[in-house]
Design a protein around this motif. Structure first.
Motif, mmCIF file in Angstrom:
data_model
loop_
_atom_site.group_PDB
_atom_site.id
_atom_site.type_symbol
_atom_site.label_atom_id
_atom_site.label_comp_id
_atom_site.label_asym_id
_atom_site.label_seq_id
_atom_site.Cartn_x
_atom_site.Cartn_y
_atom_site.Cartn_z
ATOM 1 N N GLY A 443 -24.558 18.175 -27.680
ATOM 2 C CA GLY A 443 -23.283 17.526 -27.972
ATOM 3 C C GLY A 443 -23.146 17.167 -29.443
ATOM 4 N N TRP A 444 -24.202 16.547 -29.990
ATOM 5 C CA TRP A 444 -24.183 16.187 -31.406
ATOM 6 C C TRP A 444 -24.127 17.433 -32.285
ATOM 7 C CZ3 TRP A 444 -22.795 11.798 -33.265
ATOM 8 C CH2 TRP A 444 -23.062 10.606 -32.582
ATOM 9 N N THR A 445 -24.804 18.487 -31.863
ATOM 10 C CA THR A 445 -24.800 19.722 -32.651
ATOM 11 C C THR A 445 -23.388 20.280 -32.772
ATOM 12 O OG1 THR A 445 -27.048 20.259 -31.915
ATOM 13 C CG2 THR A 445 -25.739 22.059 -32.827
ATOM 14 N N ILE A 446 -22.671 20.326 -31.645
ATOM 15 C CA ILE A 446 -21.294 20.836 -31.669
ATOM 16 C C ILE A 446 -20.406 19.938 -32.530
ATOM 17 C CG2 ILE A 446 -19.252 21.277 -30.257
ATOM 18 C CD1 ILE A 446 -21.192 22.034 -27.971
ATOM 19 N N GLY A 447 -20.544 18.614 -32.342
ATOM 20 C CA GLY A 447 -19.735 17.672 -33.117
ATOM 21 C C GLY A 447 -19.979 17.798 -34.608
ATOM 22 N N PHE A 448 -21.249 17.830 -35.004
ATOM 23 C CA PHE A 448 -21.572 17.949 -36.430
ATOM 24 C C PHE A 448 -21.151 19.312 -36.987
ATOM 25 C CE2 PHE A 448 -25.040 14.615 -35.755
ATOM 26 C CZ PHE A 448 -24.268 13.601 -36.328
ATOM 27 N N ALA A 449 -21.201 20.351 -36.143
ATOM 28 C CA ALA A 449 -20.761 21.674 -36.601
ATOM 29 C C ALA A 449 -19.266 21.667 -36.910
ATOM 30 C CB ALA A 449 -21.083 22.724 -35.538
ATOM 31 N N VAL A 450 -18.482 20.999 -36.063
ATOM 32 C CA VAL A 450 -17.036 20.877 -36.321
ATOM 33 C C VAL A 450 -16.787 20.116 -37.619
ATOM 34 C CG1 VAL A 450 -14.884 19.874 -35.473
ATOM 35 C CG2 VAL A 450 -16.418 21.049 -33.879
ATOM 36 N N ILE A 451 -17.522 19.011 -37.803
ATOM 37 C CA ILE A 451 -17.378 18.222 -39.037
ATOM 38 C C ILE A 451 -17.748 19.071 -40.251
ATOM 39 C CG2 ILE A 451 -18.269 16.229 -40.306
ATOM 40 C CD1 ILE A 451 -18.674 14.862 -37.553
ATOM 41 N N SER A 452 -18.818 19.859 -40.115
ATOM 42 C CA SER A 452 -19.226 20.741 -41.214
ATOM 43 C C SER A 452 -18.119 21.720 -41.570
ATOM 44 C CB SER A 452 -20.499 21.510 -40.834
ATOM 45 O OG SER A 452 -21.575 20.640 -40.584
ATOM 46 N N ALA A 453 -17.474 22.268 -40.538
ATOM 47 C CA ALA A 453 -16.385 23.218 -40.779
ATOM 48 C C ALA A 453 -15.234 22.554 -41.526
ATOM 49 C CB ALA A 453 -15.899 23.795 -39.448
ATOM 50 N N VAL A 454 -14.915 21.318 -41.153
ATOM 51 C CA VAL A 454 -13.834 20.580 -41.828
ATOM 52 C C VAL A 454 -14.155 20.394 -43.306
ATOM 53 C CG1 VAL A 454 -12.657 18.350 -41.987
ATOM 54 C CG2 VAL A 454 -13.036 19.401 -39.753
ATOM 55 N N PHE A 455 -15.382 19.972 -43.578
ATOM 56 C CA PHE A 455 -15.752 19.719 -44.973
ATOM 57 C C PHE A 455 -15.907 21.026 -45.766
ATOM 58 C CE2 PHE A 455 -17.234 15.467 -43.416
ATOM 59 C CZ PHE A 455 -16.325 14.742 -44.164
ATOM 60 N N LEU A 456 -16.346 22.086 -45.116
ATOM 61 C CA LEU A 456 -16.408 23.378 -45.804
ATOM 62 C C LEU A 456 -15.007 23.853 -46.182
ATOM 63 C CD1 LEU A 456 -19.145 25.285 -43.765
ATOM 64 C CD2 LEU A 456 -19.220 24.759 -46.209
ATOM 65 N N TYR A 457 -14.067 23.701 -45.247
ATOM 66 C CA TYR A 457 -12.664 24.043 -45.541
ATOM 67 C C TYR A 457 -12.161 23.231 -46.730
ATOM 68 C CZ TYR A 457 -7.683 22.880 -45.214
ATOM 69 O OH TYR A 457 -6.382 22.593 -45.516
ATOM 70 N N THR A 458 -12.442 21.933 -46.696
ATOM 71 C CA THR A 458 -11.980 21.056 -47.771
ATOM 72 C C THR A 458 -12.580 21.460 -49.110
ATOM 73 O OG1 THR A 458 -11.877 19.259 -46.146
ATOM 74 C CG2 THR A 458 -11.747 18.646 -48.456
ATOM 75 N N THR A 459 -13.877 21.783 -49.097
ATOM 76 C CA THR A 459 -14.559 22.154 -50.338
ATOM 77 C C THR A 459 -14.011 23.447 -50.905
ATOM 78 O OG1 THR A 459 -16.571 21.074 -49.526
ATOM 79 C CG2 THR A 459 -16.816 22.581 -51.374
ATOM 80 N N VAL A 460 -13.856 24.450 -50.047
ATOM 81 C CA VAL A 460 -13.346 25.751 -50.501
ATOM 82 C C VAL A 460 -11.940 25.600 -51.077
ATOM 83 C CG1 VAL A 460 -12.620 28.044 -49.747
ATOM 84 C CG2 VAL A 460 -14.787 27.092 -48.941
ATOM 85 N N LEU A 461 -11.097 24.848 -50.378
ATOM 86 C CA LEU A 461 -9.726 24.643 -50.851
ATOM 87 C C LEU A 461 -9.717 23.911 -52.186
ATOM 88 C CD1 LEU A 461 -7.166 25.591 -49.397
ATOM 89 C CD2 LEU A 461 -6.765 23.216 -48.718
ATOM 90 N N ASN A 462 -10.584 22.922 -52.314
ATOM 91 C CA ASN A 462 -10.669 22.178 -53.576
ATOM 92 C C ASN A 462 -11.119 23.081 -54.723
ATOM 93 O OD1 ASN A 462 -10.869 19.404 -55.040
ATOM 94 N ND2 ASN A 462 -12.845 20.361 -55.419
ATOM 95 N N VAL A 463 -12.094 23.952 -54.433
ATOM 96 C CA VAL A 463 -12.598 24.869 -55.466
ATOM 97 C C VAL A 463 -11.514 25.852 -55.894
ATOM 98 C CG1 VAL A 463 -14.207 26.771 -55.880
ATOM 99 C CG2 VAL A 463 -15.020 24.660 -54.820
ATOM 100 N N ILE A 464 -10.727 26.353 -54.925
ATOM 101 C CA ILE A 464 -9.658 27.303 -55.248
ATOM 102 C C ILE A 464 -8.593 26.637 -56.118
ATOM 103 C CG2 ILE A 464 -7.761 28.651 -54.267
ATOM 104 C CD1 ILE A 464 -9.591 29.170 -51.838
ATOM 105 N N GLU A 465 -8.217 25.413 -55.761
ATOM 106 C CA GLU A 465 -7.152 24.726 -56.488
ATOM 107 C C GLU A 465 -7.634 24.168 -57.823
ATOM 108 O OE1 GLU A 465 -5.192 21.779 -54.195
ATOM 109 O OE2 GLU A 465 -4.496 23.182 -52.665
ATOM 110 N N ARG A 466 -8.912 23.713 -57.855
ATOM 111 C CA ARG A 466 -9.433 23.106 -59.090
ATOM 112 C C ARG A 466 -10.790 23.722 -59.427
ATOM 113 N NH1 ARG A 466 -8.544 16.712 -58.107
ATOM 114 N NH2 ARG A 466 -9.322 17.216 -56.034
ATOM 115 N N PRO A 467 -10.789 24.948 -59.914
ATOM 116 C CA PRO A 467 -12.055 25.635 -60.193
ATOM 117 C C PRO A 467 -12.864 24.993 -61.313
ATOM 118 C CG PRO A 467 -10.198 26.899 -61.054
ATOM 119 C CD PRO A 467 -9.626 25.788 -60.234
ATOM 120 N N ASP A 468 -12.230 24.109 -62.104
ATOM 121 C CA ASP A 468 -12.963 23.459 -63.188
ATOM 122 C C ASP A 468 -14.127 22.641 -62.648
ATOM 123 O OD1 ASP A 468 -10.755 21.961 -62.103
ATOM 124 O OD2 ASP A 468 -11.234 20.371 -63.528
ATOM 125 N N GLY A 469 -13.993 22.146 -61.403
ATOM 126 C CA GLY A 469 -15.079 21.378 -60.799
ATOM 127 C C GLY A 469 -16.340 22.208 -60.624
#
Length: 659
Positions: A443-469
């Protein structure tokens, strides 16, 4: 005068190196042993007694809570009238995502190394080292930009104050550097003083923000048309609830600075007071306190994020958030002056400036807790890098450089800050997902995997919009990697063995030959048959004119992980083919192991040992690189150089023969 100068120099050196263990005294540098490694006997948790969790929360809170100084303005610029909805999404991600992730990180890594230690256990050798150096680069980005961005925003609040605007105009860089220097001075004085200052600053700042929030909500409540106007603009701009949520998710990466306190919350864990029965392996009380720290700070911040986003969006005209506007980077300060007068507004400004200035304290604490744990242990930093004060000076100078490069501009540093924060949160989410999977917690594995996906999406989007980071993070990574390998190169000829332990048979071999000159043969184990040992002895006798009456003991070193820099040496003795005595050793480096064993043999017997080698075939430069990267190669001359570095007295130095 000639006698006082060395004394002053030695006092300065002692003062600079004092506190080698301020940050986590008594614990070995680096992460805990890998899975499967033999456990050390439990011992009480060492070091300073620690502080109550709520006091340490204030230390990480100066980073986390201080984002209220600029977060509402960032949200308003990113989402416009949708800012409160986008902030609610941020709070949901905080409480349902980042908080459970870091509560698990606190359990898995209670000594403050965080997700870096958790992930480093998955990779070995140079792959693991390079991976850690990369994450350290992003951690440096996060923590250093925390120091410089917060100081720059404190400067903005200072120069925008109505009483000081004219006098301080165009002095942002100078003022920011002064604030950074003052922060460094606090840490040069002592770490416990930093916690005391943080408690006072956070208490006053949260109280003043509560006054501003209550005043803002009262203004909204008494001016009914404000809410009506806001909801009308919201509906006109975005249509329906689903459209609002969709846009909120799209702009969410721009609000990621509101997650900035979690990594520092884990980094300062070693300063949380534990239970009397806590051990280094199982600091149960410290973990419990850290979880309270993380949960309480997240709840407090969530309430303030939602309320401040709402009142600033409703009460402040949007053009004031733009660059050059009176609310740019200081939305709550704008409300404080507007509705509570310039006297209260100035008090609020002073409090905001103070906490933004000191927000770098938790980041500095994180750097001081993180970097010395890895780089010196990997041989990738000088010995003094384990001390607090020299590292404070290094990080302060780095912060000066970043401030100068970015001209103390808050907006210019936002992309790098968000990238560092998001990469570390992603690594934490992935680390706890793997930990839960290994523990069989589906259960925790699935939950943390979903959270990981959310943060990966956020990171990728942030990098695309602000590559200076990513560019800035890449600069820090390159800097750390280059400096680390140069340092390792300069330290390559250190002894690199913490202590030598002989088994009973090995000690007997050494003592048996100590009545004469102890003679050893360095042998690379191949077939280990009788011909190998017989031919080796004959060749050594022939090449070096050693009388047949002299006796030899073979030394065979097996390289384990060549990326490791220092470790203990365990020496075992065995008799091969009923006649040849062999000492077997496992080490990360052949020359360093041989040198350490020779010096140990000299110390326990009082005799000066001699060792015999064959020249290594091949290009000397290529062989040196093999030694540097893989622990073998140009063994004979490197062994001699290690001995020369370790023993300056030539009359006591073991002799090296090469034939």
């Amino acid at each position: 005068m000639a006698t006082t100068s060395p004394t002053r120099a030695s006092k300065l050196r002692a003062w600079m190196l004092e506190g080698l263990a301020d940050m986590g005294k008594g614990r070995p540098a680096g992460p805990p042993p890998a899975e499967g490694a033999p456990e050390e006997p439990e011992k009480p948790a060492a070091g300073h007694p620690g502080q109550p969790w709520w006091r340490v929360m204030c230390l990480t809170g100066v980073d986390y809570f201080s984002t209220l100084g600029y977060q509402p303005g960032i949200a308003a610029l990113a989402a416009g009238v949708l800012s409160p909805i986008a902030t609610i999404v941020l709070v949901i991600v905080t409480l349902a995502g980042a908080l459970p992730v870091y509560r698990r990180v606190a359990e898995e890594s209670p000594h403050g190394e965080g997700s870096i230690a958790m992930l480093s256990r998955l990779l070995t050798a140079w792959k693991g080292k390079l991976f850690v150096l990369t994450l350290l680069g992003f951690a440096a980005t996060d923590f250093l930009i925390t120091i410089t961005l917060s100081a720059a925003d404190a400067t903005t609040h200072l120069v925008e104050n109505p009483h000081l605007e004219e006098a301080l105009h165009n002095k942002q860089v100078l003022i920011t550097m002064i604030l950074i220097a003052l922060l460094g001075a606090v840490f040069l004085k002592g770490f416990l003083e930093a916690i005391g200052v943080a408690v006072a600053l956070v208490g006053v700042y949260l109280a003043l923000n509560a006054v501003v929030v209550v005043t803002g909500l009262w203004q909204v409540a008494t001016q009914g048309h404000l809410v009506t106007d806001w909801t009308a603009a919201l509906t006109a701009e975005h249509g329906n609830v689903f459209a609002m949520i969709g846009v909120a998710l799209i702009v969410f990466p721009k609000l990621a600075l509101g997650l900035s306190g979690f990594e520092t919350g884990v980094a300062v864990m070693p300063h949380v007071k534990g239970d009397p029965g806590d051990t280094e392996a199982r600091p149960t009380g410290r973990i419990r306190g850290a979880k309270k720290l993380l949960t309480t700070s997240a709840l407090i911040m969530s309430v303030f994020l939602i309320t401040t986003s709402f009142i600033t969006t409703v009460l402040i005209p949007h053009e004031e958030f733009e660059s050059g506007g009176k609310a740019n980077g200081r939305a709550l300060a704008y409300l404080a002056h507007e509705y509570l007068g310039n006297a209260f507004g100035t008090i609020y400004d002073v409090s905001t400036i103070a906490i933004l200035w000191f927000a770098g304290a938790s980041a500095m604490a994180g750097l001081l807790n993180l970097m010395p744990r890895y780089l010196p242990r990997y041989g990738m930093a000088p010995h003094w890098a384990r001390a607090v004060r020299p590292m404070v000076i290094v990080f302060t100078l780095e912060a000066f450089l970043v401030t100068w490069i970015f001209d103390a501009d808050v907006d210019a540093q936002g992309g790098a800050y968000a990238t560092g924060v998001l990469v570390l949160i992603c690594s934490a989410a992935i680390a706890v997902t793997i930990a839960a999977h290994k523990a069989g917690q589906r259960g925790w594995t699935i939950g943390f995997a979903v959270i990981s996906a959310v943060f990966l999406y956020t990171t990728v989007l942030n990098v695309i919009e602000r590559p200076d980071g990513v560019k800035i993070g890449g600069f820090f990574i390159a800097e750390i990697v280059i400096v680390s390998f140069v340092s390792r190169l300069f330290r390559a000829f250190e002894l690199r063995v913490t202590h030598v332990e002989l088994d009973e048979m090995a000690e007997r071999f050494i003592r048996d030959i100590s009545h004469r000159t102890p003679r050893f043969i360095a042998n690379e184990p191949d077939n280990r048959d009788i011909a190998e040992y017989r031919d080796k002895i004959e060749q050594i006798r022939h090449d070096n004119d050693v009388p047949i009456t002299e006796d030899f003991v073979f030394i065979e070193v097996t390289v384990t992980d060549p990326s490791e820099f220092e470790a203990a040496l365990t020496v075992r003795g065995e008799v091969m083919h009923d006649r040849y005595r062999v000492l077997t050793v496992e080490s990360s480096s052949v020359p360093n192991a041989l040198a350490a064993l020779l010096l140990h043999a000299r110390d326990i017997t009082g005799a000066r040992p001699q060792i015999y080698f064959e020249w290594t075939e091949g290009n000397p430069l290529a062989n040196f690189l093999r030694f540097f990267l893989f622990g073998r190669g140009e063994v004979a001359p490197v062994t001699r150089e290690v001995l020369r570095e370790a023993e300056k007295d030539r009359s006591r130095r073991p002799r090296v023969h090469v034939g």
